[in-house]
Design a protein around this motif. Structure first.
Motif, short mmCIF file in Angstrom:
data_model
loop_
_atom_site.label_atom_id
_atom_site.label_comp_id
_atom_site.label_asym_id
_atom_site.label_seq_id
_atom_site.Cartn_x
_atom_site.Cartn_y
_atom_site.Cartn_z
N UNK A 1 8.34 -10.28 5.84
CA UNK A 1 7.82 -8.93 5.59
C UNK A 1 7.26 -8.84 4.17
N UNK A 2 8.04 -9.31 3.23
CA UNK A 2 7.62 -9.25 1.82
C UNK A 2 6.38 -10.09 1.59
N UNK A 3 6.37 -11.32 2.13
CA UNK A 3 5.22 -12.20 1.95
C UNK A 3 3.96 -11.59 2.56
N UNK A 4 4.09 -11.10 3.80
CA UNK A 4 2.92 -10.53 4.47
C UNK A 4 2.41 -9.29 3.74
N UNK A 5 3.31 -8.45 3.29
CA UNK A 5 2.87 -7.24 2.58
C UNK A 5 2.16 -7.61 1.28
N UNK A 6 2.70 -8.57 0.54
CA UNK A 6 2.08 -8.99 -0.71
C UNK A 6 0.71 -9.61 -0.49
N UNK A 7 0.50 -10.19 0.70
CA UNK A 7 -0.80 -10.77 1.03
C UNK A 7 -1.71 -9.79 1.77
#
Length: 828
Positions: A247-253
């Motif tokens: 979730x964090x990775x996708x949101x940051x990207x």
């Protein structure tokens, strides 16, 4: 797709199919190599370790009461019994297969034989999901090499899938690997299609058809895993951690996180349904329900936070802080409304860490700990060269993920790190990491081959094979295209990845565990020469409302160290006080200042016969009954395992002391050890004890017993014969006959009798007291032999007792009834 293309695709797939099948067969063969040590006679199958015997107990009981599970067992942990400790699926699957094969009435021979092969089949099957995990993470070549590597993996993964080791651990590995493989496929499919709440809202299900089935299958696989092991929340936790981080990775990207919430909810919901319809999961059903519900609630909230921040056009790096705040708030609510959930979360860092006596459990000790010393040797034992190679691969993938992120490879990284975290706390989890090590090492292996040009070589071969109208000359093709770097790379992969791993594996297939011949003989003697405990071994017991079974008057316990509890139950058909579920051990769990609980540790470390008997009486809730009638000891309990007994009491001081010898400082048994009940029973044969008599001993075995006796003679003024005695000794706790007589005041009076054991060995039993005008002894041996309905002992006196004082000697006979009823025998 044209017919020619389909044909070429089939040919390409066929080679990998053959490779996976060959890996399966190799894995199966390796695991059956020591079968001679399992099928030791026509009538006896020796299962390995401890827990496999209880799985056999479960399977036999299911088949006798098909299809009911043994939800409560009164045939262990006397005088309480115990609710089923294992999750049911592993045993239910095996019992169902046996019921089918045996046409509803499988013979004992079929049950034991197929049960011995069951783990080898499950272990070999692991190559299949490993192949698919590698294929969908990278390509078929990585998948195939992964399957080959896991097929020949040594260590915990090998030992827990070896023939005869019929335990649920290999089912954990198989089902968790299936979960991982299906989740990887689901993630890849979800990345290729628009799995979003918007499409769900608009009932646009066309995008869902490709990915959602795999999420459902993942949920089913996770359910199967959960129903196979009471601690299966472990892999649910791994998935939860992955979904949170992704979730964090996708949101940051700047990517949508909808697919994570939808997929996570689907997986956990399917698993939750399977858990809810299962009666019990070894005492962990409630915990699993809470964990799964927590994920079902958390996943959409994580996505909701992401959507909210995007809608407000807030900076992306706010998201990790918002997620942290969400979890902190969740922990706070758990503290207020669910203390058990709060404790689980706050202790998650050391969830699998054991302390005190639990550290003596072999599978529960930290991985890099050998005999209390830090060591890297377990890494080689469990993974060979794959340990270092997989760690390097993991570091490389973690670095690469910072620049080139793919969700499925992020899962591989998190999955691997979480398993490493678990196995560093308990070495048993090394059997999980064998799959990860194979996948990561295969990635490196294929990279080496590609660096040397093998990808180009194989592509050229396929192109020529498919385009040439004439039959392709394989030899000619290799001569014209195979270069020195191709050969060097191939040799490196073989010599570095495969050969050392295979050698280590073959070194570990030379023997099997399980009860030694002396234990088998001793427990079979126990079954046929001691009174029936009054319970049907195959009964389907009702779960008692107060948690403690109402035993018949004739029931009794058998006291031994917990390691041997399942053997006593399944081989000896008698009721142990302590068992490998760590029930009935007694001792202390918190502090040395705590009062020691009655149980095996407190009994065997008791400093006197009186204290040991007090422990037996405290075990049973009825003050007129003792917790055990028989005590079974072996040479390991009296030597190497004694320290574990003391460790469970949290009081190990002075059992062993440092002394100066010609070889330097050595740690040897001290006076406190020789005063312990275990030493009195095994080292001294129960000599001088009033209410404990040896009734059977087996042949000797290899042990340090002779050395312990030598230390006693040298340091403590003893006169023990330096010989190894029966490896297993069975003692009976009796009332003891009261032998009374008269003698001059202040006279030293001795009563003695020679005892001949079942092995033809003779030792002298004696007691000494000082007369005050009269004397009295309580003696445990009958000089008249056994009686019907009681212990049919084959270790007994060869003549009447001799009473001696001054120049007087008198003989007296004692009947078995006198010994059992505590009668008084007057010396005339």
């Amino acid at each position: 797709m044209t017919g020619e293309e389909k044909k070429n695709k089939l040919i390409n797939s066929l080679s990998y199919f053959i490779g996976v099948i060959a890996s399966f067969l190799v894995a199966f063969y390796i695991r059956t190599i020591p079968k001679a040590g399992v099928f030791i006679s026509e009538n006896f199958v020796r299962f390995g370790g401890n827990d496999p015997w209880y799985h056999l107990r479960n399977v036999e009981n299911i088949l006798h009461n098909f299809p009911d599970m043994l939800w409560f067992d009164a045939y262990t942990q006397f005088p309480n019994g115990t609710e089923q400790v294992f999750a049911p699926l592993f045993d239910m699957i095996l019992a169902f297969i046996l019921w089918i094969i045996g046409l509803g009435d499988p013979s004992q021979s079929l049950i034991h034989t197929f049960s011995a092969y069951y783990p080898t089949i499950l272990g070999a099957l692991v190559v299949i999901p490993t192949y698919f995990a590698g294929k969908w993470l990278y390509d078929r070549r990585v998948g195939l090499l992964s399957a080959i590597l896991v097929a020949i993996a040594p260590g915990q993964f090998l030992s827990r899938s070896m023939i005869g080791f019929n335990d649920h651990h290999i089912a954990e590995t198989l089902f968790s690997t299936i979960v991982a493989a299906l989740l990887i496929i689901a993630i890849v499919k979800a990345r290729q299609h628009n799995i979003s709440f918007e499409n769900l809202k608009n009932k646009n299900f066309s995008e869902f058809k490709q990915a959602i089935p795999y999420f459902i299958f993942t949920g089913i696989a996770l359910g199967l895993y959960t129903l196979s092991w009471k601690g299966a929340l472990f892999f649910s936790f791994i998935i939860g951690v992955y979904i949170t981080i992704q979730h964090i990775i996708d949101h940051l990207h700047g990517r949508s996180t909808d697919y994570l919430a939808i997929g996570g909810i689907t997986i956990f919901f399917v698993t939750l349904i399977m858990v809810l319809i299962t009666p019990e999961l070894g005492g962990s059903k409630s915990l699993n329900i809470k964990g799964l519900l927590g994920g079902i609630l958390a996943f959409p909230i994580l996505t909701g936070i992401s959507i909210a921040l995007k809608n407000k056009d807030l900076k992306r790096y706010y998201y990790p802080f918002a997620v942290a705040a969400f979890f902190i708030a969740g922990i706070g609510l758990a503290r207020l409304f669910s203390p058990s959930a709060y404790q689980l979360v706050t202790n998650v860092g050391g969830y699998f860490m054991r302390t005190g006596g639990a550290l003596t459990i072999a599978e529960a000790s930290p991985l890099l700990n050998m005999g209390g010393q830090f060591s890297f040797a377990p890494l080689w034992f469990n993974f060979g060269t794959l340990a270092l190679i997989s760690f390097l691969a993991l570091a490389f993938l973690a670095y690469k993920s910072t620049k080139e992120n793919t969700p499925e490879r992020t899962f591989l990284i998190i999955w691997s790190i979480m398993v490493i975290w678990a196995m560093l706390q308990q070495n048993r989890f090394a059997y999980y990491y064998s799959v990860n090590a194979s996948l990561l090492s295969a990635f490196i292996g294929i990279k080496i081959l590609d660096f040397a040009g093998w990808q180009t070589l194989t592509d050229n071969f396929r192109e020529k094979l498919h385009s040439s109208k004439e039959k392709l000359n394989f030899g000619s093709f290799l001569k014209n295209n195979l270069g020195i770097w191709h050969i060097i790379a191939f040799v490196i992969v073989i010599l570095v990845l495969i050969v050392p791993t295979a050698n280590e594996t073959m070194n570990q297939t030379r023997g099997v565990g399980g009860p030694q011949g002396q234990w088998i003989e001793g427990l079979q003697w126990l079954e046929y020469n001691t009174p029936d405990p009054g319970l049907d071994y195959y009964e389907s017991y009702e779960i008692p409302e107060d948690g403690s079974y109402d035993y018949p008057d004739e029931a009794y316990g058998v006291m031994s160290w917990w390691d041997y509890g399942h053997w006593i139950e399944v081989i000896g058909h008698r009721i142990p006080n302590a068992n490998p579920f760590q029930q009935g051990i007694g001792g202390r769990r918190g502090s040395i200042n705590d009062e020691a609980m009655p149980g095996a540790s407190t009994f065997f470390t008791a400093p006197s016969e009186e204290k040991a008997t007090e422990v037996l009486e405290e075990i049973h809730p009825d003050p007129d009954k003792a917790g055990a009638r028989y005590v079974v000891s072996d040479a390991q309990m009296a030597t190497g395992k004694f320290y574990a007994m003391a460790a469970w009491t949290l009081d190990t001081k002075d059992y062993y002391v440092q002394v100066q010898t010609q070889q330097g400082q050595q740690r040897v048994p001290g006076e406190r050890y020789y005063n312990s009940m275990e030493a009195r029973l095994h080292i001294f044969d129960g000599d001088g004890l009033e209410q404990y008599r040896m009734v059977h001993e087996t042949r000797p075995g290899n042990s340090p017993e002779r050395g312990y006796k030598q230390v006693y003679n040298v340091l403590h003024g003893g006169n023990l014969e330096l010989q190894d005695t029966g490896f297993v000794k069975i003692f009976e706790y009796v009332e003891g006959a009261k032998v009374q007589g008269t003698a001059p005041e202040d006279t030293k009076v001795t009563i003695s009798v020679p005892i001949r054991t079942s092995q033809g060995r003779t030792f002298e039993y004696s007691q000494t007291t000082t007369s005050d005008g009269t004397y009295s002894f309580t003696v445990p041996y009958s000089t008249e032999g056994p009686i019907q309905g009681e212990t049919q002992f084959d270790t007994m006196p060869t003549e009447p007792y001799t009473i001696s004082y001054n120049n007087v000697t008198e003989q007296v006979s004692v009947t078995e009834r006198d010994v059992l009823d505590g009668n008084t025998v007057e010396v005339q």
